[in-house]
Write a protein that holds these residues in place. Structure first.
Motif, PDB file in Angstrom:
ATOM      1  N   ASN A  13      75.394 -42.470 135.112  1.00 27.06           N
ATOM      2  CA  ASN A  13      76.117 -40.590 135.006  1.00 27.06           C
ATOM      3  C   ASN A  13      77.094 -40.899 136.385  1.00 27.06           C
ATOM      4  O   ASN A  13      78.379 -40.340 136.132  1.00 27.06           O
ATOM      5  N   CYS A  14      76.670 -41.123 137.555  1.00 27.09           N
ATOM      6  CA  CYS A  14      77.613 -40.947 138.658  1.00 27.09           C
ATOM      7  C   CYS A  14      78.199 -42.107 139.827  1.00 27.09           C
ATOM      8  O   CYS A  14      79.646 -42.057 140.563  1.00 27.09           O
ATOM      9  N   GLY A  15      78.158 -43.830 138.886  1.00 29.99           N
ATOM     10  CA  GLY A  15      78.534 -44.982 139.420  1.00 29.99           C
ATOM     11  C   GLY A  15      77.883 -45.115 140.530  1.00 29.99           C
ATOM     12  O   GLY A  15      78.391 -46.257 141.308  1.00 29.99           O
ATOM     13  N   TYR A  16      76.963 -45.120 141.052  1.00 31.66           N
ATOM     14  CA  TYR A  16      76.522 -45.198 142.022  1.00 31.66           C
ATOM     15  C   TYR A  16      75.871 -47.519 141.769  1.00 31.66           C
ATOM     16  O   TYR A  16      75.744 -47.683 140.432  1.00 31.66           O
ATOM     17  N   GLU A  17      75.906 -47.886 142.942  1.00 27.74           N
ATOM     18  CA  GLU A  17      75.606 -49.054 143.032  1.00 27.74           C
ATOM     19  C   GLU A  17      74.032 -49.803 144.278  1.00 27.74           C
ATOM     20  O   GLU A  17      74.285 -49.035 144.690  1.00 27.74           O
ATOM     21  N   VAL A  90      96.326 -38.728 135.046  1.00 27.84           N
ATOM     22  CA  VAL A  90      95.671 -37.704 133.872  1.00 27.84           C
ATOM     23  C   VAL A  90      95.047 -38.315 133.243  1.00 27.84           C
ATOM     24  O   VAL A  90      95.313 -38.757 132.434  1.00 27.84           O
ATOM     25  N   LEU A  91      93.451 -37.895 133.739  1.00 31.14           N
ATOM     26  CA  LEU A  91      92.543 -38.205 132.659  1.00 31.14           C
ATOM     27  C   LEU A  91      92.399 -36.921 131.523  1.00 31.14           C
ATOM     28  O   LEU A  91      92.302 -35.553 131.590  1.00 31.14           O
ATOM     29  N   VAL A 224      82.202 -40.927 139.270  1.00 33.94           N
ATOM     30  CA  VAL A 224      83.605 -41.712 139.312  1.00 33.94           C
ATOM     31  C   VAL A 224      84.619 -41.659 138.860  1.00 33.94           C
ATOM     32  O   VAL A 224      85.578 -41.620 139.607  1.00 33.94           O
ATOM     33  N   LEU A 225      85.285 -42.209 137.686  1.00 31.04           N
ATOM     34  CA  LEU A 225      85.993 -41.976 137.107  1.00 31.04           C
ATOM     35  C   LEU A 225      86.724 -40.728 137.013  1.00 31.04           C
ATOM     36  O   LEU A 225      87.976 -40.721 137.616  1.00 31.04           O
ATOM     37  N   GLU A 226      86.022 -39.451 137.854  1.00 33.51           N
ATOM     38  CA  GLU A 226      87.708 -38.207 137.283  1.00 33.51           C
ATOM     39  C   GLU A 226      87.224 -38.184 138.613  1.00 33.51           C
ATOM     40  O   GLU A 226      87.487 -37.309 139.162  1.00 33.51           O
ATOM     41  N   HIS A 227      87.147 -38.738 139.744  1.00 35.42           N
ATOM     42  CA  HIS A 227      86.671 -38.357 141.164  1.00 35.42           C
ATOM     43  C   HIS A 227      88.356 -38.972 141.749  1.00 35.42           C
ATOM     44  O   HIS A 227      89.184 -39.064 142.564  1.00 35.42           O
ATOM     45  N   MET A 228      88.562 -40.335 140.706  1.00 29.87           N
ATOM     46  CA  MET A 228      89.941 -41.297 140.984  1.00 29.87           C
ATOM     47  C   MET A 228      90.765 -40.926 140.964  1.00 29.87           C
ATOM     48  O   MET A 228      92.137 -40.804 140.995  1.00 29.87           O
ATOM     49  N   VAL A 229      90.915 -39.968 139.126  1.00 28.62           N
ATOM     50  CA  VAL A 229      92.265 -39.319 139.427  1.00 28.62           C
ATOM     51  C   VAL A 229      92.683 -38.137 139.229  1.00 28.62           C
ATOM     52  O   VAL A 229      91.929 -37.457 140.889  1.00 28.62           O
ATOM     53  N   GLY A 248      91.030 -27.131 131.629  1.00 32.53           N
ATOM     54  CA  GLY A 248      91.025 -28.198 133.683  1.00 32.53           C
ATOM     55  C   GLY A 248      89.942 -27.885 133.949  1.00 32.53           C
ATOM     56  O   GLY A 248      89.992 -27.002 134.592  1.00 32.53           O
ATOM     57  N   VAL A 249      89.289 -29.033 134.483  1.00 28.27           N
ATOM     58  CA  VAL A 249      88.254 -28.684 134.916  1.00 28.27           C
ATOM     59  C   VAL A 249      88.611 -29.545 136.407  1.00 28.27           C
ATOM     60  O   VAL A 249      87.277 -29.604 137.602  1.00 28.27           O
ATOM     61  N   LYS A 250      89.543 -30.625 136.979  1.00 29.22           N
ATOM     62  CA  LYS A 250      89.494 -31.192 138.243  1.00 29.22           C
ATOM     63  C   LYS A 250      91.920 -31.302 138.456  1.00 29.22           C
ATOM     64  O   LYS A 250      92.176 -31.130 136.661  1.00 29.22           O
ATOM     65  N   ASN A 251      92.116 -31.022 139.410  1.00 24.70           N
ATOM     66  CA  ASN A 251      93.934 -30.477 139.133  1.00 24.70           C
ATOM     67  C   ASN A 251      94.079 -30.642 140.763  1.00 24.70           C
ATOM     68  O   ASN A 251      93.969 -28.936 141.308  1.00 24.70           O
TER      69      ASN A 251
END
Length: 450
Positions: A13-17, A90-91, A224-229, A248-251
């Motif tokens: 869900n969030c990429g926590y390792e 852009v994703l 975390v994919l959304e945080h990188m783009v 658009g949910v992040k820009n």
């Protein structure tokens, strides 16, 4: 260089390792989301000689917003904030078959008239892309196609060709040989996105990434994919319907409140210049429980039809259903109606729907939901030429909303003859002629107009 292989656990869900499996993710608090994946850890015995970036003062940095590149698709440019920023990542996410690849191929068609564009596909063959392109019209020689999923090969091709724009379709099919897990896994998606981010920033290439969406409505892979783009765009709408919404949910370079409206046709996606008229098509005549409300999406007012059906409950606990709006908000508004004006809604089933499958959560549609519920309860139709908007408080008061002038002007342009709005906003629209304005302060004023 020594390589050591080990297994780690990632939250899907969030990429926590984590080094061990856990039932609940400490970061996002979701249960049973950890998966085990083998990864390769590369350690260098010596410090490599890397070029260190120069430190500069903020006042020395030059940034010109006019460097944006237009895609010649106005709806997409609006959502992006005015065009494509060079070097941006852009994703584009959405359900399967919603039109992600079609939209990006149309973007490539327009951009290839000005610059070199590289379309990298990991899901379709060259002939399949050609069949889809034949329906859209003619393409120039500046559009290059490349079918590959190996990340190292793709990186070498991009560094050698140096295109101005790159489309990756899709990120879940890319894999790196340095990561031992399967394509589409958390490790592969993170590694692939990181490589494309480095290429975009280092070479100044604008890269579009296609991401699949899970049944929960998020991009497959870690958040975390959304945080990188730089920008995240979602394609919404029923795949069996003709319209599509690009949201658009992040820009990092513009507003996240804008939406683009498209219609899917045989030749591809066509822009809908007047979404209000499109959303109101097929509205029933003289039907109770049907009301036109106005919602703002960024700087664009959109008129939508809100439908409500109130009927006597046959069970001890009445049923509540909300489609296109917040379920809890509908329950709250019904409680306000029962408390402030005495409607016995606890004995009735309630079904609220925003026609067309569109989703709206702006507080300005509260008054539209309330009027639709009252209309259905009384079985009395609301005037078809009336539009309503306003926020409803727990005390039954009608509160002001933003940009009432734009909302009333849009209603007037579409032929509406009257508007019900908060009394405190009435003064701001007094200069608009040709439409009757009714101001309401509380629920009792609303009941008097019904």
């Amino acid at each position: 260089m020594a390589k050591n292989k080990k297994n780690v656990y990632y939250c899907q869900n969030c990429g926590y390792e984590s080094s061990k499996w856990q039932g609940q993710c400490p970061a996002c608090k979701e249960w049973n989301t950890f998966v085990e994946e083998p990864v390769s850890v590369t350690r260098s015995s010596t410090v490599s000689n890397r070029k260190v970036a120069d430190i500069v003062s903020l006042t020395e940095v030059e940034a010109d917003d006019h460097t944006r590149i237009q895609t010649d698709i106005k709806e997409l440019d609006r959502v992006l904030g005015g065009g494509i920023v060079p070097g941006s990542l852009v994703l584009v996410g959405g359900d399967p078959g919603i039109g992600k690849s079609t939209l990006l191929l149309q973007v490539c068609q327009n951009l290839s008239r000005k610059e070199t564009v590289l379309y990298i596909s990991g899901e379709e063959s060259l002939s399949q892309i050609k069949l889809r392109a034949n329906r859209m019209g003619t393409f120039t020689d500046q559009l290059k196609l490349f079918c590959e999923t190996n990340l190292e090969t793709i990186r070498a091709v991009i560094e050698r060709q140096r295109p101005r724009f790159v489309v990756i379709d899709s990120i879940q099919t890319m894999f790196s040989e340095d990561v031992s897990s399967a394509p589409g896994s958390v490790s592969q998606v993170r590694e692939s996105t990181n490589v494309f981010m480095q290429l975009a920033k280092g070479l100044g290439i604008s890269i579009f990434i296609v991401g699949h969406v899970t049944k929960e409505g998020t991009v497959a892979g870690p958040r975390v994919l959304e945080h990188m783009v730089d920008t995240v765009l979602y394609f919404e709408g029923d795949r069996h319907a003709s319209y599509r919404l690009l949201r658009g949910v992040k820009n990092r370079f513009g507003s996240t409140n804008e939406i683009g409206v498209f219609e899917m046709r045989q030749t591809g996606l066509v822009e809908v210049e007047n979404p209000s008229e499109y959303m109101l098509s097929g509205k029933p005549h003289n039907a109770s429980g049907s009301v036109v409300a106005c919602s703002m999406e960024g700087t664009r007012p959109i008129l939508i039809e809100i439908q409500a059906l109130i009927c006597k409950s046959g069970f001890g606990m009445p049923r509540r259903t909300a489609a296109g709006t917040d379920y809890n908000r509908v329950n709250l508004l019904m409680a306000v109606l029962e408390k402030r004006i005495g409607l016995p809604l606890s004995e009735y089933d309630a079904y609220v729907n925003i026609a067309g499958g569109i989703k709206m959560n702006e507080p300005a549609i509260d008054l539209g939901i309330v009027v639709a519920i009252i209309s259905s309860y009384k079985n009395r139709a609301v005037d078809e030429k009336t539009v309503v908007f306003g926020e409803v408080g727990l005390s039954g008061e009608i509160r002001a909303v933003s940009m009432p002038e734009q909302r009333v002007s849009e209603a007037k342009k579409l032929g509406f003859e009257s508007c019900i709005l908060p009394e405190v906003s009435k003064e701001m629209v007094k200069d608009i002629k040709g439409i009757k304005i009714y101001g309401v302060r509380n629920m009792n004023d609303v009941m008097n107009l019904m």
